[in-house]
Write a protein that holds these residues in place. Structure first.
Motif, mmCIF file in Angstrom:
data_model
loop_
_atom_site.group_PDB
_atom_site.id
_atom_site.type_symbol
_atom_site.label_atom_id
_atom_site.label_comp_id
_atom_site.label_asym_id
_atom_site.label_seq_id
_atom_site.Cartn_x
_atom_site.Cartn_y
_atom_site.Cartn_z
ATOM 1 N N ASP A 69 0.844 -1.190 0.000
ATOM 2 C CA ASP A 69 0.000 0.000 0.000
ATOM 3 C C ASP A 69 0.880 1.240 0.000
ATOM 4 O O ASP A 69 1.997 1.217 0.512
ATOM 5 N N VAL A 70 0.329 2.342 -0.512
ATOM 6 C CA VAL A 70 1.165 3.519 -0.728
ATOM 7 C C VAL A 70 1.797 4.048 0.561
ATOM 8 O O VAL A 70 2.956 4.447 0.584
ATOM 9 N N SER A 71 1.069 3.989 1.688
ATOM 10 C CA SER A 71 1.676 4.519 2.915
ATOM 11 C C SER A 71 2.800 3.600 3.396
ATOM 12 O O SER A 71 3.802 4.065 3.945
ATOM 13 N N ILE A 72 2.661 2.303 3.171
ATOM 14 C CA ILE A 72 3.699 1.344 3.552
ATOM 15 C C ILE A 72 4.852 1.419 2.546
ATOM 16 O O ILE A 72 6.030 1.327 2.910
ATOM 17 N N GLN A 73 4.505 1.618 1.285
ATOM 18 C CA GLN A 73 5.514 1.780 0.244
ATOM 19 C C GLN A 73 6.454 2.935 0.581
ATOM 20 O O GLN A 73 7.672 2.830 0.446
ATOM 21 N N ALA A 74 5.876 4.040 1.079
ATOM 22 C CA ALA A 74 6.703 5.188 1.454
ATOM 23 C C ALA A 74 7.673 4.810 2.562
ATOM 24 O O ALA A 74 8.848 5.209 2.542
#
Lengths: 340, 322
Positions: free
Chosen positions: A194-199
């Protein structure tokens, strides 16, 4: 001097068939295409401390390239060397012994960790097998690696199913770092997050890169992720590198028509409702690549020469483009339709 | 104007061993004809379950426990099962992430599309095939006659997804729910499909709910955006406003995590922690443990703040210039 040298590497996969099928095909007079041209004549160099991004769509050969660099596949032609030494020793077309100096991080952290092994054992397995770390020091080393990737050292005794996707990817990174590699190959390493985890994982990668002076091949379909972490980027299409350039000039002014079209089809945040300019047509099958430039059936600038002659990757200043538009000797500029 | 789709207080629960889990919690939104609503969220936010709940496709141990789903003013939840079945595909259609969930692998594309026509309309086989052909044309498939004769495995992934979209369009439904329809496709093919979908909404007046985890896709396609977190819509409003000036701290964090909004190589602002387990949500605001604006007040249920077409579920929404 460059750390990694990929020298004219090609990879073909041929589907084996039995005598009966071949006999039937002979009777019918067919010669079916069963050779996939996954990579054709790819040459790249990566300097120590550099991150090279590899971008492309399905079937462009980016994952095959990553596996050849990691020594998992043997190239059909050409050679991959690390500091002048081959990454893999092969016998009869398959890899027989490969270097531990290249480590790979895969896309799916649910498939890449052994579900029955405690993560501490998973991380320690490589260094133990290869005798990189004395056995009494292994536990401390695992604890240090876990904290380096932002996890509690106590997690060493847990099993993979107790972790989220982002945490598992951190474990996969710790496992790769445990081998003290000279080169990391990350194949779509943040694509399933997910994008927040990807960051979070991208930040970890950038921190590690700074602290450990990592060299890496960062393979991804995501243009914005590659831009964020890479120094230079190679754009691939149907088994070939079509453009190679440092990040800033590439993203400011892509030169190859495919790169331009790819950038134009990516939705961007904050630009409001887009007017889409999608590339027409589909990606051709690598079983039966078009003659000449592989992009010519979809290219708005294609001319007669593009249908017959394969364009070579020619250097222009700090960058290189494989396109006849840029190979005219008269200083052709982007976007003109002189070849049309 | 009646909204094509109006969802009010939709709530879906799953009875699990760990107790009842509320996957969709009091979700309300409406979509006008010809508009595209982007339903955005991360894994486990409830965005897909919302889509399935609208169509009445939730199976045990899940159950829609409350709310209304009005399609052109008619409440789907009040319909008996056989009438609901007549609505599905005719008034409300669905496009899945994996087109093979829609397509039968052993039937020709034309046969299965014609079947979808004849289920709802009493027309000849020939007329049904004609409608299938024009539906394929509508979604930009070249040589539709040949594609009708093909089996799904003979088509590329992008082509299959177009066939699935064309099948959804057969009865010119009021609403299409599209669940991550371009997630598995390459960017150049995704670009083609986004362009077609935008054109379809404008031309046919079909309202589209586009469920996606990809903020960039949604911001370039949708008119309105609803952001979901832990089963609730935490922010909604016009797409441009929500992206340019988010008011919920979670929306702001989500937008900031996208690498393209930052200079290359710099640290990305990250939302601490991970998405919560629905079975063990904190009391009050579910985002509280990860929020830098949280105060003692956030232990109580967050209020719904509405102004100028936007709603935010937060005690301390970010201020925006009027």
């Amino acid at each position: 001097m460059s750390l990694l040298t990929i020298d004219h590497v090609s990879k073909r996969f041929t589907r084996p068939t039995g005598a009966i099928v071949r006999g039937l095909e002979k009777l019918r007079g067919q010669t079916p295409k069963r050779t996939v041209h996954a990579l054709t004549d790819v040459s790249l160099e990566v300097a120590r401390g550099e991150v090279l991004g590899i971008v492309g769509e399905s079937g462009c050969g980016k994952s095959t390239l990553g596996r050849i660099v990691a020594g998992i596949y043997a190239p059909s032609d050409g050679a991959v060397t690390l500091d002048g030494a081959p990454v893999a020793r092969e016998s009869r077309g398959t890899v027989d012994k490969l270097t531990t100096r290249v480590q790979m991080i895969h896309q799916d952290p649910f498939a890449s960790l052994n579900p029955r092994m405690k993560v501490g054992e998973t991380i320690a397995e490589g260094p133990r097998q290869h005798g990189l770390i004395p056995a009494p020091d292994l536990r401390d080393r695992v604890a240090a690696l876990l904290s380096q990737v932002g996890l509690e050292p106590a997690y060493a005794d847990r099993l993979p199913h107790q972790f989220s996707g982002g945490q598992r990817q951190r474990i996969a990174i710790a496992r790769a770092l445990a081998m003290q590699p000279d080169l990391l190959v990350l194949d779509e390493a943040v694509a399933s997050l997910d994008v927040s985890i990807q960051a979070q994982v991208l930040n970890l990668f950038l921190d590690l890169r700074r602290d450990l002076d990592l060299t890496a091949l960062f393979i991804s379909h995501d243009l914005s992720v590659v831009r964020h972490v890479s120094d230079r980027v190679a754009i691939m299409y149907l088994g070939r590198v079509v453009e190679l350039a440092p990040v800033a000039p590439l993203y400011d002014a892509p030169q190859h028509p495919y790169t331009q079209a790819l950038f134009a089809s990516v939705p961007r945040l904050g630009e409001g409702r887009a007017r889409f300019h999608p590339i027409k047509g589909e990606i051709p099958s690598p079983l039966d690549p078009p003659p000449g430039c592989a992009f010519h059936p979809r290219c708005p600038f294609a001319g007669p020469r593009c249908r017959t002659e394969v364009p070579r990757l020619k250097p222009h200043d700090s960058r290189a483009v494989a396109c006849h538009l840029h190979d005219g000797g008269t200083g052709a500029t982007t976007g003109t339709s002189e070849a049309a | 104007m009646t909204a094509a789709l109006q969802v009010r207080g939709l709530t879906t629960r799953f009875d699990t061993r760990a107790g009842a889990v509320t996957a969709v919690n009091d979700v309300s939104f409406s979509v006008d004809p010809g508009r595209i609503m982007g339903l955005v969220g991360e894994s486990g936010s409830g965005k897909s379950v919302t889509g399935f709940s609208i169509l009445g496709l939730i199976e045990a141990p899940g159950r829609v426990t409350g709310g209304e789903v009005l399609v052109e003013g008619q409440d789907l939840r009040a319909l008996p099962p056989d009438e609901m079945r007549r609505m599905r595909g005719r008034k409300v259609a669905m496009v899945f992430q994996d087109p093979m969930m829609t397509l039968n692998p052993v039937l020709r594309v034309g046969d299965q599309m014609a079947m979808a026509v004849q289920v709802h309309d009493r027309v000849s086989r020939r007329a049904a095939w004609d409608r299938a052909r024009s539906a394929l044309e509508t979604v930009g498939i070249p040589a539709p006659g040949e594609r009708l004769m093909a089996y799904p495995h003979q088509l590329s992934g992008g082509m299959r997804q177009r066939v699935a979209i064309a099948t959804a369009l057969l009865h010119q439904p009021a609403v299409i729910i599209a669940d991550e329809p371009t997630t598995a496709l390459d960017v150049s093919i995704q670009g083609q499909i986004l362009a077609e979908v935008r054109r379809l909404a404008d031309d046919t007046g079909t309202a589209i709910v586009w469920v996606s985890h990809d903020l960039a896709v949604v911001s370039s396609l949708a008119d309105e955006i609803c952001v979901m977190y832990a089963g609730r819509i935490v922010e909604s409003g016009p797409a441009e406003r929500v992206i340019a000036a988010p008011r919920h701290p979670y929306t702001r964090g989500l937008i900031a995590s996208v690498p393209s909004s930052h200079a290359p190589g710099g640290r990305l602002p990250q939302i601490p922690g991970s998405t919560p387990q629905l079975s063990s949500l904190p009391a009050g605001c579910p985002f509280r443990p990860r929020c830098d604006r949280a105060t003692d007040l956030c232990v109580t249920e967050p209020p719904r703040v509405a102004a100028a077409g936007r709603t935010v579920l937060c005690h301390h929404p970010l201020e925006v210039a009027p």
